[in-house]
Design an enzyme around this catalytic site. Structure first.
Site: not given
Lengths: 601, 601
Positions: B438-440, B445
């Site tokens: 999650y969050e990429g 990243q």
């Protein structure tokens, strides 16, 4: 829900083209029965059973798990019926001794089936899987009476078996076990003690459960040399050979686990249960090793099975899921976005899974041939047995580490959806996590490989294999199209021997050097071993393409995957060599009390 | 059950000795409040709260999970009460703007607390964690009216916040979102659409939930440039500013996940819900990035928190569990076997966890200082912001990959027991698995780091950091005792630049080269970055030992861990360099249809 299709084309490639199973079978005493028609029928029927019966039960098993109520274990919906179908299909007896009702087919065919079972439903597969190992022990070490009493029932599948080794305070270190066996006047033994982590220890799928139990006789020497092996049935066989009176063994509880929920992992309480000694007193551990070695290969197969099924579902998702554009501009401008298979990093993950699945298959089917040769006896048996001993810890540890990586790449390819139960990918991660632990952790396999198998043989067992690799590279020396593989392989093969020497020399000064190098060494060995099989695969594909084929894409895919393996996975050996060579000092220098000072003061 | 003790000694080491937070705070406009006494009180009280209140709820949360009933989500037993204590303790307001009731302390102190929360109870920590990010967005981009309406309530903790980005068909590729915002006559907007994976989207812990929602206006340009941001409360604020009438947003269901069971992951249905536009139309994604960047560091912190708690429990078990003898002969002959901490491979796993935990702490606390500087504005802010941009994807991806590895090593150290729920180690693996997604994802990243941050700045952003590393190495050139660290670090620091050049050159021909190298490049960057912090740690420890200390063991342990890191983890860069340098060809050569031919024909 994840799907599974038996990779019959690739199995055929490995069996018919890469490892020439037809010739292999022709040389086995029981090979006549493994005719191309029979093999083909087994593959087809095995695919059908695993795809249609077992696959749909995999998520059911995970969601429901087993339930426990006062000693009774209920398996998930459909497990029992699937087992019934398995028995009716004659699968339990396929590779068993005809003297006890078996069909006498080579072991390797059972392993091929087992790959499919492991992909389709790992938890379910452990019920017949454990039974298989128990049959091996009884066949090799049981008395005629014991075989008569237990083996035929197990071969037909109406009774199943277990192996009871671990106790709460000891798993790896079986010398510490406390379960006792008291000799009785009638020649039997009263077994008392608690065993844990007993897979398939109690369930509702068979009429009786035959436990093989490690215990200590009253006069037993201390440690691992004082362990005896007993057969302890759940129900005592009656005069007709059927399951009769209940014996003094009870399932006390089942474990709540990270994965393999469909398999019952039992605490088994033996309370003066009647048992029969197998073989001689105090030699139980060596008999159990028959079972453990087979089980280790079996766990390696679980690693392979999960790699394959994770790959299949990852590929389907990567082709379907639209997200972002190719870095080089839209590949499918008519769609809202490109399918994620266009992205290099997604391809990296897919190819990693593919390379581990197909390379792992070649490796483990090769060990299946070795097992056939060992069973056949004769002049090849010794050589095969030595090679098998070397490759067993590699198959077990490397293929399970690879399986866990492949399962995790599956989750990663699915992104957030990979974390969600209904998509099924996270189950593969949870299920595969146990394979790195049971039947000896990766660390234990590594010590077995480096310490017991290689260094204790002064490197002889390794040379047996590296010679074979060398011979292959030598034979292909003039093959310039294969040079991209054979040049590297040849270098690594030589380095493998050199590294072994280096560690061996250091170990003479300090035994901890073996433990310090062992896991890196095992992983290194795994990568080189797989490189050997990928180089052979490339050679086979090259030949097929040169000879003309209507399956150009298949063979080109093989070459491309081999290239990927050599360029993107094999370089991991560079890190392993570098860490190995720094030795044990940085591991052993720290005082025990220094470890926790960040939070203890 | 796992235990947790806040690593206060190590936090102190990083804050007071390694990164000199006292001087850092003295230079901040709001630094006066962060006096040594206040910092000390926060650490003590934070430790107490996380150890005594949150830790015991971690397994409860995992076992019970959240439950859903007709739009109502009930959190696990004790979660609500713990949140009440958290609010009463004034924790939500600690680092918030005094204009809205905050205490105005530097952000970094909130991050230190957050480390402890993540170790103690990741699922619980996500409720206040998401809220924190939402407050940031409102503070920076909300109108005064919006701040008045929502911020004070969120600062006091009685209302919480969420971020609603993902939809069923898009996560990474937010340009594809379908949620619509229709302008209304009163200046508000009617929001309609479905959002998934909304952490803390619905729960019973706060009086109101403030959703920040990405949606498209009717006239929106296509793709990511047409996304606007709205604030959509669960209950509309009434005239008194309290939660009033129910708004048109409902939780449709919660996900069944691999881990973080205690956190509600919601499908949120917006059905003409009333919302307010934040900032300008079509600029929503850039506002959301404020939140996302903070969230990415927050997820990196989750990686660190799980590394620490996995380490603590692994260490306790390794000291307690007796199994086998040291390879060099019994270390504790009076015991039945040696504790497994004597075995080199167990120490390898423990030291890996320790090196990631303590090195990761240094890295992330350093980014916390950068965040403080950015918040402070002034002349350092730009430089800090650039460095923060570079380090954010490294912190997010590298520390979560490390956290997953550390959690898995925890399971491995526990052996079979690691797989069993009650021991708690497998929960860390399941919980940490989401942090890589999650969050990429790690892949996203990696593209952010290499593509956006480094190559798009022509390597300038990297140089800013490598110059700093270079300066450190240069300053220590004459320090022969540090040479074992600085020599290698200096070489890697130079190689980092060279590799960047190589990839950049290749990328000019073929953009896929960026994607092909990205994950290897990110992991390489992570290892080198941590090496820098470990070298600085070694220097600090060396100085303390030279100056005389009554904590010799602590500092020697630091040196030993630094040595382990350089000898056993840093060499992983060798594999990463080797694979990176083989480029994109082996990933892209394969035709899509060739992937599945092993099972499709």
């Amino acid at each position: 829900m994840p799907t599974y299709k038996a990779p019959l084309r690739d199995i055929r490639f490995v069996m018919d083209e890469l490892l020439d199973f037809p010739t292999h079978y022709a040389q086995l005493p029981n090979g006549d029965d493994a005719s191309p028609e029979i093999v083909s029928a087994i593959l087809q029927e095995g695919a059908k059973f695993t795809e249609e019966v077992l696959t749909p039960l995999n998520q059911v098993g995970d969601s429901q798990g087993c339930s426990y109520n006062e000693g009774v274990v209920t398996t998930p919906d459909g497990f029992k019926e699937a087992y019934q179908q398995y028995v009716e299909g004659g699968w339990p007896s396929m590779t068993q001794d005809p003297a006890y009702g078996g069909q006498g087919l080579p072991s390797s065919l059972g392993m091929v089936l087992n790959e499919m079972v492991c992909s389709a439903n790992l938890s379910w597969g452990m019920y017949p899987g454990l039974s298989h190992g128990a049959m091996d022990v009884l066949l090799h070490h049981g008395t005629d009476a014991q075989k008569e009493m237990f083996l035929s029932k197990m071969v037909e599948g109406s009774w199943t078996g277990t192996m009871c080794l671990t106790e709460p305070h000891c798993g790896t270190d079986l010398g510490l076990i406390r379960t006792k066996a008291e000799p009785q006047a009638d020649g039997t033994y009263a077994i008392s003690g608690t065993k844990i982590f007993i897979s398939a220890g109690e369930h509702d799928m068979s009429d009786n459960i035959v436990h093989l139990v490690l215990a200590k006789l009253p006069d037993a020497p201390g440690g691992s040399k004082g362990i005896s092996l007993f057969v302890v049935p759940k129900f005592m066989p009656d005069a007709q050979g059927e399951a009769g009176e209940r014996n003094g063994v009870q399932c006390g509880s089942i474990e709540h686990k990270m994965g393999i929920h469909g398999n019952s992992t039992c605490v088994m309480n033996f309370d003066g249960a009647q048992g029969y000694l197998i073989g001689e007193p105090h030699k139980g551990l060596s008999y159990m090793f028959v079972m453990m070695n087979a089980a280790r290969i079996g766990v390696g197969m679980q690693g392979l099975g999960l790699t394959e099924v994770a790959y299949q579902n990852s590929l389907a998702y990567a082709r379907d899921r639209l997200q972002m554009r190719s870095l080089n501009g839209p590949k499918f401008p008519e769609k809202a976005a490109d399918p994620i298979i266009v992205h290099p990093d997604v391809r990296r993950m897919l190819l990693t899974q593919k390379a581990f699945a197909e390379g792992g298959r070649a490796l483990i089917y090769y060990t299946a041939q070795l097992i056939d040769k060992v069973h056949a006896g004769g002049e090849d048996a010794n050589e095969a047995n030595e090679l098998l001993g070397l490759l067993t810890p590699i198959v077990k540890a490397f293929l399970t580490e690879a399986g866990f990586e492949a399962a995790n790449e599956g989750v990663q390819i699915y992104g957030g959806h990979g974390f969600i139960h209904e998509w099924g990918m996270e189950q593969f991660v949870r299920d595969s996590r146990i394979t790195r632990l049971y039947e000896g952790t990766t660390g234990i396999q590594a010590l077995d490989l480096l310490g017991r198998k290689i260094l204790m043989s002064q490197g002889e067992s390794l040379k047996r294999f590296t010679k074979q690799v060398h011979k292959f590279c030598k034979a292909e020396e003039g093959n310039s199209e294969l040079a991209e593989f054979t040049t590297t392989l040849s270098q690594l093969n030589q380095e493998w021997g050199e590294l072994t020497m280096q560690v061996g020399m250091k170990a003479m000064q300090n035994r901890d050097e073996v433990g310090a190098a062992s896991v890196d060494y095992l992983m290194y060995s795994g990568y080189v071993t797989l490189a050997y099989f990928w180089a052979q695969t490339a050679k086979t594909a090259q030949t097929a393409l040169a000879n003309g084929t209507n399956e150009t894409a298949f063979y080109q895919g093989k070459l491309a995957t081999a290239r990927f393996y050599f360029q993107k996975l094999l370089p991991r050996t560079r890190a392993l060599v570098a860490t190995m060579q720094t030795g044990a000092d940085s591991l052993m220098a720290m005082e025990d009390e220094q470890f926790g000072l960040g939070f203890e003061i």
